[in-house]
Design a protein around this motif. Structure first.
Motif, PDB file in Angstrom:
ATOM      1  N   PRO A  92      45.923  53.947  40.512  1.00  0.00           N
ATOM      2  CA  PRO A  92      45.069  53.544  41.631  1.00  0.00           C
ATOM      3  C   PRO A  92      45.848  53.095  42.872  1.00  0.00           C
ATOM      4  N   LYS A  93      46.868  52.282  42.710  1.00  0.00           N
ATOM      5  CA  LYS A  93      47.626  51.811  43.874  1.00  0.00           C
ATOM      6  C   LYS A  93      48.287  52.975  44.596  1.00  0.00           C
ATOM      7  N   TYR A  94      48.881  53.873  43.847  1.00  0.00           N
ATOM      8  CA  TYR A  94      49.530  55.023  44.460  1.00  0.00           C
ATOM      9  C   TYR A  94      48.526  55.844  45.258  1.00  0.00           C
ATOM     10  N   LEU A  95      47.356  56.058  44.680  1.00  0.00           N
ATOM     11  CA  LEU A  95      46.335  56.850  45.368  1.00  0.00           C
ATOM     12  C   LEU A  95      45.909  56.190  46.674  1.00  0.00           C
ATOM     13  N   VAL A  96      45.646  54.911  46.626  1.00  0.00           N
ATOM     14  CA  VAL A  96      45.231  54.191  47.837  1.00  0.00           C
ATOM     15  C   VAL A  96      46.339  54.224  48.883  1.00  0.00           C
ATOM     16  N   ASP A  97      47.569  54.019  48.465  1.00  0.00           N
ATOM     17  CA  ASP A  97      48.698  54.029  49.402  1.00  0.00           C
ATOM     18  C   ASP A  97      48.905  55.397  50.047  1.00  0.00           C
ATOM     19  N   ARG A  98      48.591  56.467  49.347  1.00  0.00           N
ATOM     20  CA  ARG A  98      48.848  57.832  49.840  1.00  0.00           C
ATOM     21  C   ARG A  98      47.684  58.440  50.623  1.00  0.00           C
ATOM     22  N   ARG A  99      46.517  57.831  50.554  1.00  0.00           N
ATOM     23  CA  ARG A  99      45.351  58.401  51.253  1.00  0.00           C
ATOM     24  C   ARG A  99      45.573  58.410  52.756  1.00  0.00           C
ATOM     25  N   ARG A 100      45.120  59.505  53.397  1.00  0.00           N
ATOM     26  CA  ARG A 100      45.205  59.626  54.851  1.00  0.00           C
ATOM     27  C   ARG A 100      43.816  59.608  55.485  1.00  0.00           C
ATOM     28  N   TRP A 101      42.789  59.339  54.729  1.00  0.00           N
ATOM     29  CA  TRP A 101      41.420  59.421  55.210  1.00  0.00           C
ATOM     30  C   TRP A 101      40.688  58.133  54.867  1.00  0.00           C
ATOM     31  N   GLU A 102      39.565  57.956  55.522  1.00  0.00           N
ATOM     32  CA  GLU A 102      38.746  56.767  55.279  1.00  0.00           C
ATOM     33  C   GLU A 102      38.050  56.875  53.927  1.00  0.00           C
ATOM     34  N   ASP A 103      37.783  55.720  53.344  1.00  0.00           N
ATOM     35  CA  ASP A 103      37.056  55.676  52.081  1.00  0.00           C
ATOM     36  C   ASP A 103      35.615  56.134  52.299  1.00  0.00           C
ATOM     37  N   TYR A 104      35.016  56.700  51.290  1.00  0.00           N
ATOM     38  CA  TYR A 104      33.611  57.088  51.331  1.00  0.00           C
ATOM     39  C   TYR A 104      32.778  55.828  51.489  1.00  0.00           C
ATOM     40  N   SER A 105      31.930  55.785  52.488  1.00  0.00           N
ATOM     41  CA  SER A 105      31.312  54.509  52.865  1.00  0.00           C
ATOM     42  C   SER A 105      29.889  54.292  52.356  1.00  0.00           C
ATOM     43  N   LEU A 106      29.218  55.329  51.879  1.00  0.00           N
ATOM     44  CA  LEU A 106      27.839  55.146  51.443  1.00  0.00           C
ATOM     45  C   LEU A 106      27.764  54.575  50.034  1.00  0.00           C
ATOM     46  N   GLY A 107      26.832  53.660  49.840  1.00  0.00           N
ATOM     47  CA  GLY A 107      26.511  53.174  48.499  1.00  0.00           C
ATOM     48  C   GLY A 107      25.260  53.906  48.042  1.00  0.00           C
ATOM     49  N   ARG A 108      24.274  53.152  47.617  1.00  0.00           N
ATOM     50  CA  ARG A 108      22.999  53.756  47.246  1.00  0.00           C
ATOM     51  C   ARG A 108      22.401  54.379  48.503  1.00  0.00           C
TER      52      ARG A 108
END
Length: 174
Positions: A92-108
């Motif tokens: 998980p940490k590696y993935l978050v550190d390597r992301r170049r895009w915004e997190d998906y923001s919608l919930g329900r």
């Protein structure tokens, strides 16, 4: 070995006939695709759990096979990285550190809202797969071929999403 540099080979080999420099470049490209596809599979599952409203069940049931397929794609890429002498990393940490895009923001959220957002996610993933393919053509035709097959599936999944958004006039309802 650094957990932040996927090109740091731990094996004393790469695929026969592939030069170390080409292997390093290929590993870097594949690592980026691995991060993107792990992110995509988690996003798809998130949408599956949180989509509501009209046509809920059709979208809910459409997403699980996509999750499974994208999970297989990540496994294929990770194994190719290892084959080339690299170290696939999916923590998980590696993935978050390597992301170049915004997190998906919608919930329900309503079907349409999630599908409009998912269409944009597929735009990014598919565009980045195409860009990687262009570079892989000169580096490693085996990895290029692997991503080509994946892109065909990913584009089909985006078509499924867009089919839900299309109006009777053929326009996307976004």
């Amino acid at each position: 070995m650094s957990n932040t540099d996927p090109t740091k080979k731990t094996a004393e080999f790469t695929a026969p006939g592939l030069k170390d420099k080409a292997a390093h470049e290929t590993i870097k490209l594949l690592d980026d695709r691995l991060v993107a596809l792990i992110d995509l599979q988690l996003t798809l599952k998130h949408i599956h759990w949180n989509v509501v409203g009209p046509n809920f069940i059709g979208v809910h049931e459409m997403l699980d096979p996509q999750v499974d397929s994208v999970r297989e794609m990540t496994d294929t890429i990770a194994e190719r990285i290892a084959t080339l002498g690299g170290v696939p990393n999916g923590t998980p940490k590696y993935l978050v550190d390597r992301r170049r895009w915004e997190d998906y923001s919608l919930g329900r959220g309503l079907v349409k809202d999630h599908l409009v957002a998912l269409d944009k996610v597929y735009d990014g993933v598919n565009s980045d797969h195409r860009a990687a393919l262009e570079k892989l053509a000169d580096l490693d035709p085996v990895s290029e071929d692997m991503l080509t097959g994946q892109l065909a599936e990913l584009e089909q999944y985006q078509w499924f999403v867009r089919a839900h958004l299309e109006s009777a006039t053929g326009e996307l309802n976004t």
